[in-house]
Write an enzyme that holds these catalytic residues in place. Structure first.
Site, mmCIF file in Angstrom:
data_model
loop_
_atom_site.group_PDB
_atom_site.id
_atom_site.type_symbol
_atom_site.label_atom_id
_atom_site.label_comp_id
_atom_site.label_asym_id
_atom_site.label_seq_id
_atom_site.Cartn_x
_atom_site.Cartn_y
_atom_site.Cartn_z
ATOM 1 N N ASP A 164 0.842 -1.189 0.000
ATOM 2 C CA ASP A 164 0.000 0.000 0.000
ATOM 3 C C ASP A 164 0.884 1.247 0.000
ATOM 4 O O ASP A 164 1.753 1.381 -0.850
ATOM 5 C CB ASP A 164 -0.955 -0.083 1.205
ATOM 6 C CG ASP A 164 -1.982 1.024 1.273
ATOM 7 O OD1 ASP A 164 -2.947 0.987 0.505
ATOM 8 O OD2 ASP A 164 -1.816 1.929 2.122
ATOM 9 N N ARG A 165 0.713 2.179 0.932
ATOM 10 C CA ARG A 165 1.549 3.385 0.952
ATOM 11 C C ARG A 165 3.025 3.034 1.118
ATOM 12 O O ARG A 165 3.911 3.716 0.587
ATOM 13 C CB ARG A 165 1.126 4.332 2.066
ATOM 14 C CG ARG A 165 -0.321 4.739 2.088
ATOM 15 C CD ARG A 165 -0.792 5.422 0.828
ATOM 16 N NE ARG A 165 -0.189 6.723 0.603
ATOM 17 C CZ ARG A 165 -0.518 7.534 -0.409
ATOM 18 N NH1 ARG A 165 -1.422 7.143 -1.289
ATOM 19 N NH2 ARG A 165 0.074 8.711 -0.559
ATOM 20 N N HIS A 173 -10.880 8.369 -1.529
ATOM 21 C CA HIS A 173 -10.218 8.871 -0.331
ATOM 22 C C HIS A 173 -8.907 9.575 -0.653
ATOM 23 O O HIS A 173 -8.481 10.452 0.101
ATOM 24 C CB HIS A 173 -9.975 7.729 0.667
ATOM 25 C CG HIS A 173 -9.110 6.628 0.158
ATOM 26 N ND1 HIS A 173 -9.568 5.652 -0.701
ATOM 27 C CD2 HIS A 173 -7.801 6.343 0.368
ATOM 28 C CE1 HIS A 173 -8.590 4.815 -0.980
ATOM 29 N NE2 HIS A 173 -7.505 5.214 -0.361
ATOM 30 N N TRP A 174 -8.235 9.201 -1.757
ATOM 31 C CA TRP A 174 -7.016 9.916 -2.141
ATOM 32 C C TRP A 174 -7.288 11.415 -2.252
ATOM 33 O O TRP A 174 -6.482 12.239 -1.812
ATOM 34 C CB TRP A 174 -6.508 9.400 -3.501
ATOM 35 C CG TRP A 174 -5.647 8.185 -3.425
ATOM 36 C CD1 TRP A 174 -5.728 7.167 -2.529
ATOM 37 C CD2 TRP A 174 -4.565 7.856 -4.308
ATOM 38 N NE1 TRP A 174 -4.779 6.221 -2.800
ATOM 39 C CE2 TRP A 174 -4.061 6.614 -3.885
ATOM 40 C CE3 TRP A 174 -4.015 8.484 -5.415
ATOM 41 C CZ2 TRP A 174 -2.991 5.985 -4.530
ATOM 42 C CZ3 TRP A 174 -2.955 7.860 -6.071
ATOM 43 C CH2 TRP A 174 -2.446 6.629 -5.631
ATOM 44 N N TYR A 182 -0.832 11.364 2.143
ATOM 45 C CA TYR A 182 -1.659 11.427 0.942
ATOM 46 C C TYR A 182 -1.542 12.774 0.241
ATOM 47 O O TYR A 182 -1.566 12.853 -0.997
ATOM 48 C CB TYR A 182 -3.121 11.139 1.294
ATOM 49 C CG TYR A 182 -3.403 9.683 1.494
ATOM 50 C CD1 TYR A 182 -3.930 8.905 0.476
ATOM 51 C CD2 TYR A 182 -3.139 9.062 2.715
ATOM 52 C CE1 TYR A 182 -4.201 7.553 0.650
ATOM 53 C CE2 TYR A 182 -3.393 7.712 2.906
ATOM 54 C CZ TYR A 182 -3.918 6.960 1.877
ATOM 55 O OH TYR A 182 -4.168 5.635 2.052
ATOM 56 N N HIS A 191 -7.290 -6.826 0.908
ATOM 57 C CA HIS A 191 -6.203 -5.861 0.763
ATOM 58 C C HIS A 191 -5.065 -6.087 1.753
ATOM 59 O O HIS A 191 -3.891 -5.995 1.385
ATOM 60 C CB HIS A 191 -6.760 -4.446 0.923
ATOM 61 C CG HIS A 191 -5.736 -3.364 0.790
ATOM 62 N ND1 HIS A 191 -4.950 -3.214 -0.341
ATOM 63 C CD2 HIS A 191 -5.365 -2.377 1.648
ATOM 64 C CE1 HIS A 191 -4.145 -2.179 -0.181
ATOM 65 N NE2 HIS A 191 -4.374 -1.658 1.007
#
Length: 302
Positions: free
Chosen positions: A104-105, A149-150, A207, A269
């Site tokens: 993910d991030r 959400h980004w 983000y 996820h």
């Protein structure tokens, strides 16, 4: 959690990172995603530690790592800054060359680490991601609907107010994120983090940097033809939406790397929590095929 691992805090310059490390052998750095901390790896790290030194930090701003002040361009939370933290951490622990896997991030940090410091990264695994610049370049209605959400997180102040009003509701506590699914200690660490307003703000800064400086760095690299020469493994979850958003994830990564391998994990996820055995097996197989002939370790400097 993490039997046989050491838990400590290491100053890497601008920030101090909370980190667990253990095992012996060639080093592998594991980088978590949002909204997790390093404890998301608690089921995977011991499996990798059978034949690797495994290092699991909280990224800057996350968990119990420190949270530097931000700037108008959000660069203190950009992936270049986070990658610099990780390089300094690994050097402090005595690892000049290592593999890195990010989810993910954390995958964006891992990618930036490999791009900016190719002499340090011998192999890269990216889990549930394509580069930020590619995600935004491919953005369409499907992406905006699924990953709204980004863009919400990039707005000033309002996301903090919404999340901090009821963190449990925002982060699906007791449904998707429960002690039973995450493991009691991992859940407690995650739950503590999402109830800390300073951590929430820092995660949102991640983000905000993504839509600005991180995309600019990706776009600049692509324009100049910079590529990864280390082996790259791209894995994605069968029960998440990355495969629905992109027709050929491997083809996207082949725009960036010379040696790309791909695979899927039968999970949602958060694959490190949902399918740890399958994920660890995939990572160990990849790391075996990218193993270097020589292995040296320095004494830690911290």
């Amino acid at each position: 959690m993490f039997d046989g691992f050491t838990l400590t805090h290491i100053n890497v310059g601008e920030v101090t990172l909370r980190v667990r490390h253990g095992g012996h052998g060639p080093a592998v750095l594991l980088l978590h995603g949002h909204p997790r901390t390093h404890t998301t790896w608690h089921r995977v790290a011991p499996l990798l530690a059978r034949d690797h030194t495994v290092v699991c930090p909280d990224l800057r701003g996350y968990g119990k790592s420190t949270k530097p002040p931000t700037t108008s361009d959000h660069a203190p939370y950009g992936k270049r800054a986070m990658a610099g933290d990780c390089l300094a951490l690994m050097r402090a622990l005595g690892h000049d060359r290592f593999a890195v896997a990010g989810h993910d991030r954390g995958s964006y940090v891992a990618f930036r680490l490999a791009m900016d410091h190719p002499d340090a990264v011998r192999a890269l695994a990216v889990l549930d991601s394509v580069p930020i610049g590619e995600a935004l370049a491919h953005c369409d209605a499907r992406f905006a609907r699924a990953w709204y959400h980004w863009f919400f997180f990039a707005q000033p102040d309002r996301p903090e107010r919404v999340i901090n009003a009821d963190p449990d509701a925002w982060y699906d506590v007791a449904t998707k994120n429960s002690p039973e699914r995450l493991g009691a200690e991992n859940f407690a660490d995650f739950h503590r983090a999402i109830h800390d307003p300073a951590t929430v703000r820092a995660m949102l800064e991640d983000y905000r940097a993504g839509l600005g400086v991180d995309r600019a760095h990706d776009d600049a690299d692509k324009a100049t033809g910079r590529r990864l020469h280390c082996p790259l493994l791209a894995l994605w979850s069968l029960r998440d939406d990355l495969g629905d958003l992109y027709d050929d994830i491997g083809a996207i990564w082949r725009e960036w790397a010379d040696d790309v391998r791909t695979g899927t994990i039968d999970s949602g996820h958060h694959m490190a929590e949902e399918a740890p055995d399958e994920l660890a097996a995939a990572l160990r197989a990849f790391l075996r095929t990218t193993k270097e002939d020589t292995f040296t370790e320095r004494e830690p400097s911290w």
